[in-house]
Design a protein around this motif. Structure first.
Motif, PDB file in Angstrom:
ATOM      1  N   PRO A  87      14.500  -4.322  -0.381  1.00  0.00           N
ATOM      2  CA  PRO A  87      14.267  -5.508   0.457  1.00  0.00           C
ATOM      3  C   PRO A  87      14.867  -5.403   1.857  1.00  0.00           C
ATOM      4  N   TYR A  88      15.979  -4.660   1.988  1.00  0.00           N
ATOM      5  CA  TYR A  88      16.580  -4.537   3.316  1.00  0.00           C
ATOM      6  C   TYR A  88      15.648  -3.803   4.277  1.00  0.00           C
ATOM      7  N   HIS A  89      15.073  -2.694   3.826  1.00  0.00           N
ATOM      8  CA  HIS A  89      14.156  -1.953   4.677  1.00  0.00           C
ATOM      9  C   HIS A  89      12.988  -2.835   5.107  1.00  0.00           C
ATOM     10  N   VAL A  90      12.461  -3.615   4.179  1.00  0.00           N
ATOM     11  CA  VAL A  90      11.325  -4.484   4.474  1.00  0.00           C
ATOM     12  C   VAL A  90      11.730  -5.559   5.483  1.00  0.00           C
ATOM     13  N   ALA A  91      12.859  -6.210   5.263  1.00  0.00           N
ATOM     14  CA  ALA A  91      13.307  -7.274   6.165  1.00  0.00           C
ATOM     15  C   ALA A  91      13.521  -6.741   7.574  1.00  0.00           C
ATOM     16  N   ASP A  92      14.216  -5.616   7.696  1.00  0.00           N
ATOM     17  CA  ASP A  92      14.518  -5.066   9.013  1.00  0.00           C
ATOM     18  C   ASP A  92      13.243  -4.663   9.752  1.00  0.00           C
ATOM     19  N   ARG A  93      12.291  -4.063   9.043  1.00  0.00           N
ATOM     20  CA  ARG A  93      11.039  -3.645   9.680  1.00  0.00           C
ATOM     21  C   ARG A  93      10.191  -4.851  10.075  1.00  0.00           C
ATOM     22  N   MET A  94      10.235  -5.902   9.266  1.00  0.00           N
ATOM     23  CA  MET A  94       9.460  -7.094   9.601  1.00  0.00           C
ATOM     24  C   MET A  94      10.028  -7.804  10.828  1.00  0.00           C
ATOM     25  N   ILE A  95      11.320  -7.806  10.977  1.00  0.00           N
ATOM     26  CA  ILE A  95      11.914  -8.362  12.191  1.00  0.00           C
ATOM     27  C   ILE A  95      11.456  -7.545  13.401  1.00  0.00           C
ATOM     28  N   LEU A  96      11.436  -6.236  13.261  1.00  0.00           N
ATOM     29  CA  LEU A  96      10.933  -5.378  14.333  1.00  0.00           C
ATOM     30  C   LEU A  96       9.481  -5.702  14.641  1.00  0.00           C
ATOM     31  N   MET A  97       8.656  -5.854  13.599  1.00  0.00           N
ATOM     32  CA  MET A  97       7.250  -6.205  13.803  1.00  0.00           C
ATOM     33  C   MET A  97       7.110  -7.529  14.544  1.00  0.00           C
ATOM     34  N   ASP A  98       7.924  -8.504  14.198  1.00  0.00           N
ATOM     35  CA  ASP A  98       7.859  -9.819  14.830  1.00  0.00           C
ATOM     36  C   ASP A  98       8.133  -9.705  16.326  1.00  0.00           C
ATOM     37  N   HIS A  99       9.061  -8.836  16.710  1.00  0.00           N
ATOM     38  CA  HIS A  99       9.346  -8.629  18.126  1.00  0.00           C
ATOM     39  C   HIS A  99       8.222  -7.856  18.807  1.00  0.00           C
ATOM     40  N   LEU A 100       7.723  -6.817  18.161  1.00  0.00           N
ATOM     41  CA  LEU A 100       6.655  -6.024  18.767  1.00  0.00           C
ATOM     42  C   LEU A 100       5.397  -6.860  19.003  1.00  0.00           C
ATOM     43  N   LEU A 101       5.111  -7.780  18.083  1.00  0.00           N
ATOM     44  CA  LEU A 101       3.909  -8.606  18.179  1.00  0.00           C
ATOM     45  C   LEU A 101       4.164  -9.927  18.897  1.00  0.00           C
ATOM     46  N   ARG A 102       5.401 -10.140  19.364  1.00  0.00           N
ATOM     47  CA  ARG A 102       5.748 -11.350  20.119  1.00  0.00           C
ATOM     48  C   ARG A 102       5.342 -12.624  19.386  1.00  0.00           C
ATOM     49  N   GLY A 103       5.682 -12.682  18.104  1.00  0.00           N
ATOM     50  CA  GLY A 103       5.433 -13.889  17.330  1.00  0.00           C
ATOM     51  C   GLY A 103       4.084 -13.947  16.650  1.00  0.00           C
ATOM     52  N   ARG A 104       3.273 -12.892  16.722  1.00  0.00           N
ATOM     53  CA  ARG A 104       1.963 -12.888  16.044  1.00  0.00           C
ATOM     54  C   ARG A 104       2.044 -12.309  14.639  1.00  0.00           C
ATOM     55  N   PHE A 105       3.237 -12.021  14.153  1.00  0.00           N
ATOM     56  CA  PHE A 105       3.385 -11.395  12.848  1.00  0.00           C
ATOM     57  C   PHE A 105       3.513 -12.445  11.745  1.00  0.00           C
ATOM     58  N   MET A 106       2.925 -12.141  10.581  1.00  0.00           N
ATOM     59  CA  MET A 106       3.064 -12.945   9.370  1.00  0.00           C
ATOM     60  C   MET A 106       3.378 -11.995   8.219  1.00  0.00           C
ATOM     61  N   ALA A 107       4.098 -12.484   7.232  1.00  0.00           N
ATOM     62  CA  ALA A 107       4.483 -11.638   6.101  1.00  0.00           C
ATOM     63  C   ALA A 107       3.920 -12.210   4.808  1.00  0.00           C
ATOM     64  N   GLY A 108       3.281 -11.347   4.032  1.00  0.00           N
ATOM     65  CA  GLY A 108       2.786 -11.723   2.717  1.00  0.00           C
ATOM     66  C   GLY A 108       3.328 -10.779   1.669  1.00  0.00           C
ATOM     67  N   PHE A 109       3.726 -11.331   0.516  1.00  0.00           N
ATOM     68  CA  PHE A 109       4.315 -10.534  -0.550  1.00  0.00           C
ATOM     69  C   PHE A 109       3.611 -10.813  -1.875  1.00  0.00           C
ATOM     70  N   GLY A 110       3.714  -9.842  -2.768  1.00  0.00           N
ATOM     71  CA  GLY A 110       3.190  -9.993  -4.108  1.00  0.00           C
ATOM     72  C   GLY A 110       3.849  -8.991  -5.021  1.00  0.00           C
ATOM     73  N   PRO A 111       3.519  -9.036  -6.308  1.00  0.00           N
ATOM     74  CA  PRO A 111       4.124  -8.109  -7.262  1.00  0.00           C
ATOM     75  C   PRO A 111       3.517  -6.711  -7.206  1.00  0.00           C
ATOM     76  N   GLY A 112       2.349  -6.598  -6.591  1.00  0.00           N
ATOM     77  CA  GLY A 112       1.598  -5.335  -6.627  1.00  0.00           C
ATOM     78  C   GLY A 112       0.412  -5.494  -7.544  1.00  0.00           C
ATOM     79  N   GLY A 113      -0.790  -5.221  -7.016  1.00  0.00           N
ATOM     80  CA  GLY A 113      -1.996  -5.493  -7.776  1.00  0.00           C
ATOM     81  C   GLY A 113      -2.507  -4.352  -8.634  1.00  0.00           C
ATOM     82  N   LEU A 114      -2.207  -3.108  -8.262  1.00  0.00           N
ATOM     83  CA  LEU A 114      -2.781  -1.968  -8.977  1.00  0.00           C
ATOM     84  C   LEU A 114      -1.771  -1.378  -9.963  1.00  0.00           C
ATOM     85  N   PRO A 115      -2.056  -1.431 -11.257  1.00  0.00           N
ATOM     86  CA  PRO A 115      -1.155  -0.791 -12.226  1.00  0.00           C
ATOM     87  C   PRO A 115      -0.951   0.691 -11.957  1.00  0.00           C
ATOM     88  N   SER A 116      -1.980   1.332 -11.375  1.00  0.00           N
ATOM     89  CA  SER A 116      -1.863   2.761 -11.072  1.00  0.00           C
ATOM     90  C   SER A 116      -0.852   3.015  -9.961  1.00  0.00           C
TER      91      SER A 116
END
Length: 388
Positions: A87-116
């Motif tokens: 989760p730390y890697h994800v949080a830190d990268r998403m904060i970076l994305m939010d800055h790069l996109l100047r507020g156009r970033f959104m985050a969506g999460f799930g458990p993962g859809g593909l068993p494979s």
């Protein structure tokens, strides 16, 4: 009328997997550029690692590139399967994305859809939803507080973890949890006070899977944990393809609809989105006659979405499933027709324009006489305009 937002949900399904991957990725980028130019407001892009057709391994890398090619559209991860990651890697990268996109970033999460996917990481599908619930708690603390976070699971360990950069968005970019058919998604979203992204097959017809199930469960769980349910953060994914005529819309589908249906039937083990039918005709009927989607004209799409909106109640956004059902030209035409003739029915400006037209038509005869008189006052007698 409240304004309804519109966008796309792009897994992406670039089927069949025999296509050139580089050009498929280019086509996905150009699709988002096109809908940005047409005024769509959101694009969500998925993460997958197997099965051959869903080929974006890191939606944040993809969206960072797309962000430089677009102007106003908001870009979201739809979704990051959080149990696969620290989760730390994800949080830190998403904060970076939010800055790069100047507020156009959104985050969506799930458990993962593909068993494979999960099996490659040594995860049993039964682990994923409890892991998502736990990891979202860790991630949201990292995103929203300056409190050091320590956590340990059999998948990662954090010791006094702290994100040194705050998000660009104040106080936070929008964070959503995906839901298909089970109650896990809406319960987890409600518990953590996040938005809800309903991605499963839903229908405005009675007896079919109902979107209110998601909202009712979500709202109950949110209130129980001290959060205020916000319908504007509820997004519904819908199946739509439009053309000038119903016949043309069905003809468009012969390009890739069978490949899509076979992918859901024979490749991915996701019962919530498995197509029904063995022939092209049976599969088209499954889509149109069960009410889980619409392949037809813009008017058909308006009627379908109004029925669905009436059944769902208040919500914020319709997201069309992005796909390769039609060829490139027909797909781009679909998005243009939808933007021109469907979206206005769900925007407050349309009612104002119709009122404005009605007022002008009601006074047309009198206005014509007045305007002709005003012009004739400045014309010689032989050049007078008729007053009707």
């Amino acid at each position: 009328m409240k304004k309804t937002r519109f966008g796309i949900f792009m897994p992406p399904w670039n089927s069949p997997p025999t296509q050139n991957i580089t050009t498929s990725l280019q086509r996905n980028m150009e699709t988002i550029q096109w809908i940005d130019a047409l005024g769509y407001e959101e694009a969500w892009v998925g993460e997958h690692h197997s099965a051959g057709s869903e080929i974006i391994a890191d939606p944040m890398v993809f969206l960072a590139h797309v962000g430089a090619l677009t102007k106003t559209i908001k870009l979201g991860t739809g979704i990051v399967p959080l149990p696969y990651h620290n989760p730390y890697h994800v949080a830190d990268r998403m904060i970076l994305m939010d800055h790069l996109l100047r507020g156009r970033f959104m985050a969506g999460f799930g458990p993962g859809g593909l068993p494979s996917d999960a099996s490659m990481f040594g995860l049993d599908p039964r682990q994923l939803r409890p892991a998502l619930d736990h990891d979202l708690g860790v991630l949201m603390k990292l995103l929203t507080t300056m409190e050091p976070v320590s956590a340990e699971t059999d998948r990662y360990k954090l010791v006094d973890a702290f994100c040194q950069v705050a998000p660009y968005s104040d106080p936070m970019f929008d964070v959503c949890v995906a839901a298909t058919r089970s109650e896990a998604g809406p319960r987890i979203a409600g518990k953590h006070g996040l938005g809800l992204l309903s991605t499963g097959v839903i229908s405005p017809k009675e007896g079919m899977p109902a979107p209110p199930l998601h909202w009712d469960v979500y709202a109950e769980e949110a209130i129980k944990h001290g959060h205020v349910p916000d319908p504007s953060r509820w997004r519904l994914v819908v199946n739509v393809h439009v053309a000038e005529t119903r016949e043309q819309a069905v003809a468009d589908m012969r390009h890739g609809f069978d490949a899509f249906c076979e992918y859901t039937q024979k490749t991915i083990a996701m019962p919530s989105i498995t197509a029904v039918g063995d022939t092209f005709e049976e599969r088209i009927a499954w889509m149109n006659e069960t009410g889980i989607g619409v392949i037809g004209t813009p008017d058909d799409a308006v009627a379908f979405l109004k029925r669905l909106a009436g059944r769902a109640g208040e919500f914020g956004c319709f997201l069309m499933l992005a796909h390769d059902w039609a060829n490139r030209e027909a797909t781009l035409r679909h998005y243009e027709l939808f933007a021109r003739h469907v979206i206005p029915h769900f925007q407050p400006t349309r009612e104002r324009l119709l009122i404005a037209e009605g007022r002008s038509r009601a006074s047309h005869a009198a206005d014509l006489v007045k305007n002709a008189a005003a012009i004739n006052a400045w014309l010689p007698p032989g050049e007078q305009l008729p007053a009707n």
